[in-house]
Design an enzyme around this catalytic site. Structure first.
Site, PDB file in Angstrom:
ATOM      1  N   GLU A 110       0.794  -1.232   0.000  1.00  0.00           N
ATOM      2  CA  GLU A 110       0.000   0.000   0.000  1.00  0.00           C
ATOM      3  C   GLU A 110       0.833   1.292   0.000  1.00  0.00           C
ATOM      4  O   GLU A 110       0.457   2.268  -0.635  1.00  0.00           O
ATOM      5  CB  GLU A 110      -0.938   0.011   1.226  1.00  0.00           C
ATOM      6  CG  GLU A 110      -1.976  -1.100   1.209  1.00  0.00           C
ATOM      7  CD  GLU A 110      -2.987  -0.955   0.083  1.00  0.00           C
ATOM      8  OE1 GLU A 110      -3.135   0.161  -0.450  1.00  0.00           O
ATOM      9  OE2 GLU A 110      -3.630  -1.962  -0.267  1.00  0.00           O
ATOM     10  N   SER A 386     -30.645 -27.433 -22.115  1.00  0.00           N
ATOM     11  CA  SER A 386     -31.653 -26.980 -23.088  1.00  0.00           C
ATOM     12  C   SER A 386     -32.312 -25.659 -22.737  1.00  0.00           C
ATOM     13  O   SER A 386     -33.057 -25.112 -23.553  1.00  0.00           O
ATOM     14  CB  SER A 386     -32.730 -28.061 -23.240  1.00  0.00           C
ATOM     15  OG  SER A 386     -32.196 -29.199 -23.882  1.00  0.00           O
TER      16      SER A 386
END
Length: 854
Positions: A110, A386
């Site tokens: 950081e 399907s």
């Protein structure tokens, strides 16, 4: 001498002019310098004034806000409070208790210059400014740990110059008031780690089951890398992403000299999942509706990455229907409504408002533990089977080719374009059928033919417009066989796609948050844009065909009586290789779906197992998705208006001869006429010539033989059309119900008579599906051996009805019988119009079939 003088004079003038030019240049330079200095001073003053203006409303430093995150309030669809999030999980750790390797991992990730700057890292800021100029404002951040503490504690998340100015000002003040160690302590305890709550110490317990000082290097690096995007790097949900991020942190630690190369390599070799708390030992959650709320958080972070719902004190207005959510959780976590085969079977459920796309409920899975765990409705990507056929096959074909619901395809032995064979689920072929029937019965081969007809690229774009994020397209996709870069779809995505069919072709990406209100009162609208993604005729015709799936097709178990419902089933298959390798029983499937909708709600249900090669759906277990859908839809529809889908003006009804794409003719048998839909202006114009009306029987004649108590029924037929002809013989007595007696090729029949009464007979010529008009006659028998009256109704073609001019009274039986009835003795039975002589009974010795009663 004159030349010398002139030359000297000229030289003097030139020298004088040069000196004047130098003075003028110096004066201009001084003026420019003064102007620039003035502009600089003015710019500085303006800058200072602007900075002062932007920071004048900056909040004051508040120690409580610096150390404690502010929870956010969530509201349901009716704006009633649901819960608060953000203050539930946090184990505070003091600076002196933070292990050195944890501090180094955070600094490397950081803000490696944290202990060298005074709140703002100007060196880092310079690089970010250049990036923002070249790539746009906000392209690259330069926030220090100090600035992140300020941002998370006091400021709204938008990226504006004003907020950045306030952030810098408060960071400077924070550095003056607190030591570096105190600020680092604030950061470590404030960061949000998704399922790991607030703070590194909390994350260590949740993800690894350890105290902070017990963490290994790879575990420390993982936690240090999470604050940038906690939801994406959550190792419970996304171990692959978490591992990649962890390895970046390890590389940064090596780059900045905190660890050796050997330590880095050894740490990178550790599998993330091997370090995590086992699923069965993870903490139980205490946030209600966590599957839904977890998605709320994810949705906010995706749209506004700088907003932290767990610490920013937001008011979050959601789309949640708490009643529907509670029912979904109940049906998933008990056997009270639907019976499950075992505890391992999982399900993902999405319930949407069909019209708005708002998420009403999410079923994130069965028997879930811990807050915001893996969400089977939103995170699971499985092959759709399907259920993809309306999206990739028939929808695009109707949209682009303007097929009507009657359009026919042939279910026959077939192959992909590669030559590989394609099969139906039952390995059978049913011949020519309409796309309505093919969809209702979930036939694979017609689906592939539709996909091929419209083309893969158009099919792919149609799906993308419906929120199915396909990266590739292959013919196998037409029946739900995804692969390559496309691993599958989620329940949420399928629900969103189907809702567009139910909403006249309008698509809204499913969403769970309507509005966010920030601490300063700023309102952020979260509603996505609604788009037209297909023609209304496409949406309607797909819907009408999907109605047949639940009425008479593969989805009958999902049907809800009284609801106008459309939907589609879907199952996936194992390859032959996998069946052998994993000893998978015949008929077993890994996934079973049902996706359907009404005008009010859309629901997508997936069922299956995590370890699909160890557990599988067999037998009736494959219908659980349909049962879940039926019960959920029945529950949420109670008390709601159950309106049907409206037929748009772009669609017209057509009467089609079954099995063709032609209009039915006037002679098409009724049982072969189907009512279908066509795009207006594209209906068929050709009329079928397959059928024509057969000639009716002629000379239908009934006689009663008293001595045998039999009625003899005879008729004739046109010999030119008699090949293959049979005759349906119907009878009724005394205006009673008509009964089919027999179907025969002969033209005579003997029937046993009962005592007295009026008999009505009807004979129809039939051949295959062709029929004639009926020939009819009546016969009255007054007593077992008395007079019989035979009356032709005039429908026997070619035989004139030659009654006597004077009608006979029904009770006056003896006398002149009409010519269609043979009288006793000399009476003719050939319709010659001669009256019978005497005669209580009609004569004639025709052969027939004995024993049949009218």
């Amino acid at each position: 001498m004159a030349e010398k003088y002139q030359t000297r004079e000229e030289r003097r003038k030139q020298l004088s002019n040069q000196q004047k030019g130098k003075k003028q240049s110096k004066n201009i330079f001084k003026r420019i310098l003064l102007i620039l200095v003035g502009l600089g001073v003015a710019g500085m003053l303006v800058g200072v004034a602007a900075f002062a203006f932007m920071v004048k409303d900056a909040p004051k430093l508040d120690e409580k806000l610096l150390k404690d995150p502010i929870s956010s309030q969530l509201y349901d669809l009716d704006k009633k409070p649901i819960t608060e999030i953000g203050s539930e999980k946090r184990d505070y750790v003091n600076y002196e208790d933070i292990p050195k390797n944890v501090e180094e991992a955070i600094l490397a990730t950081e803000d490696v210059r944290f202990y060298k700057h005074h709140g703002i890292d100007f060196k880092r800021l310079g690089g970010a400014v250049i990036a923002n100029i070249t790539r746009g404002f906000g392209a690259e951040g330069a926030s220090t740990i100090t600035q992140q503490v300020v941002k998370n504690s006091f400021l709204t998340p938008e990226k504006t110059l004003s907020r950045k100015a306030q952030e810098a000002w408060l960071a400077f003040q924070l550095e003056r008031k607190y030591s570096k160690e105190q600020i680092f302590e604030m950061y470590v305890n404030k960061v949000w780690l998704d399922s790991g709550g607030h703070g590194i110490a909390t994350g260590a317990k949740v993800y690894f089951g350890k105290e902070l000082d017990e963490l290994t290097l790879p575990e420390t690096a993982l936690l240090a890398g999470m604050p940038q995007s906690p939801a994406n790097y959550n190792p419970f949900k996304h171990p692959d992403r978490a591992e990649k991020r962890r390895n970046i942190v390890l590389s940064l630690m090596h780059q900045h000299g905190f660890i050796t190369k050997d330590e880095m390599e050894k740490a990178k070799a550790v599998d993330v999942t091997s370090t995590l708390v086992p699923e069965e030992h993870r903490q139980n959650g205490d946030i209600p509706y966590d599957a839904f709320i977890g998605h709320v958080v994810k949705e906010i972070k995706e749209k506004y990455p700088d907003i932290d719902p767990f610490s920013d004190g937001l008011k979050i207005y959601t789309t949640l229907d708490t009643s529907a959510q509670e029912y979904v959780e109940k049906i998933l976590n008990s056997d009270e409504i639907v019976k499950y085969p075992d505890e391992k079977l999982q399900a993902g459920i999405t319930l949407l408002d069909t019209t708005t796309g708002q998420i009403r409920a999410l079923g994130g899975g069965r028997n879930q533990t811990g807050d915001f765990g893996f969400n089977y409705a939103t995170d699971a990507k499985r092959q759709p089977g399907s259920t993809i056929k309306p999206i990739l096959d028939y929808g695009p074909a109707i949209e682009h080719l303007k097929w009507g619901t009657y359009y026919t395809l042939e279910d026959k032995p077939y192959t992909y374009s590669t030559g590989d064979k394609i099969n139906n689920w039952d390995n059978k072929h049913m011949g020519v059928m309409s796309i309505r029937t093919a969809l209702a019965l979930s036939r694979n081969i017609p689906a592939l033919q539709a996909f091929q007809a419209v083309g893969g690229e158009k099919a792919k774009q149609f799906a993308i417009n419906l929120g199915i994020p396909l990266k590739e397209i292959h013919e196998s996709y037409s029946i739900g066989g995804f692969g390559g870069k496309d691993k599958g779809v989620s329940s949420l995505e399928m629900a969103g796609a189907y809702s567009a069919f139910g909403n006249n072709g309008y698509y809204t990406k499913p969403y769970s948050v309507i509005e966010i209100v920030l601490r300063d009162g700023t309102k952020l609208d979260m509603k996505p844009e609604t788009k037209v993604v297909m023609q209304d005729y496409t949406a309607f015709m797909i819907t009408d065909m999907l109605k047949d799936v639940v009425r008479s097709g593969t989805g009958k178990k999902a049907n809800v009586p009284g609801l106008h419902l459309a939907g589609k089933t879907g199952t996936t298959n194992y390859s032959d290789e996998d069946k052998k390798k994993f000893n998978i029983p015949r008929g077993a499937v890994p996934d079973a779906w049902f996706v359907g909708y009404t005008t009010n709600y859309t629901a997508a249900i997936w069922t299956g197992y995590d370890k699909k090669y160890e557990n599988f759906l067999v037998g009736d277990d494959q219908k659980i998705a349909q049962k879940l859908f039926k019960n959920i839809m029945e529950n949420v529809s109670e008390g709601k208006e159950k309106s049907d889908f409206k037929v748009p003006n772009s669609v017209e009804k057509v009467k089609i001869e079954k099995g063709t794409t032609k209009l039915a003719s006037e002679f098409t048998p009724e049982n072969l006429i189907v009512t279908e839909y066509a795009v207006k202006g594209h209906a068929p114009t050709e009329v079928s010539e397959k059928y024509h009306k057969l000639p009716a029987p002629i000379g239908l004649h009934a006689n009663f033989e008293a001595d045998k108590n039999e009625i003899v029924l005879t008729w004739d037929y046109d010999n030119e059309n008699s090949e293959g002809i049979e005759f349906e013989v119907y009878a009724s007595k005394d205006n009673g119900a008509e009964e089919l007696l027999t179907v025969i090729p002969d033209k005579t029949i003997r029937l046993k008579a009962e005592n007295g009464g009026t008999y009505s007979f009807k004979v129809i010529a039939v051949r295959d599906d062709l029929r004639s008009d009926p020939a009819t006659t009546t016969l009255r028998v007054t007593a077992p051996s008395d007079v019989i009256e035979d009356e032709d109704d005039g429908q026997n073609e070619g035989v004139p009805d030659q009654d006597n001019e004077q009608d006979q009274d029904e009770d006056n039986i003896p006398g002149n019988n009409n010519g269609n009835q043979g009288g006793n003795g000399n009476g003719n039975s050939n319709g010659n119009g001669q009256p019978g002589q005497g005669g209580n009974t009609g004569g004639g010795n025709q052969g027939g079939n004995n024993g049949n009663r009218p």
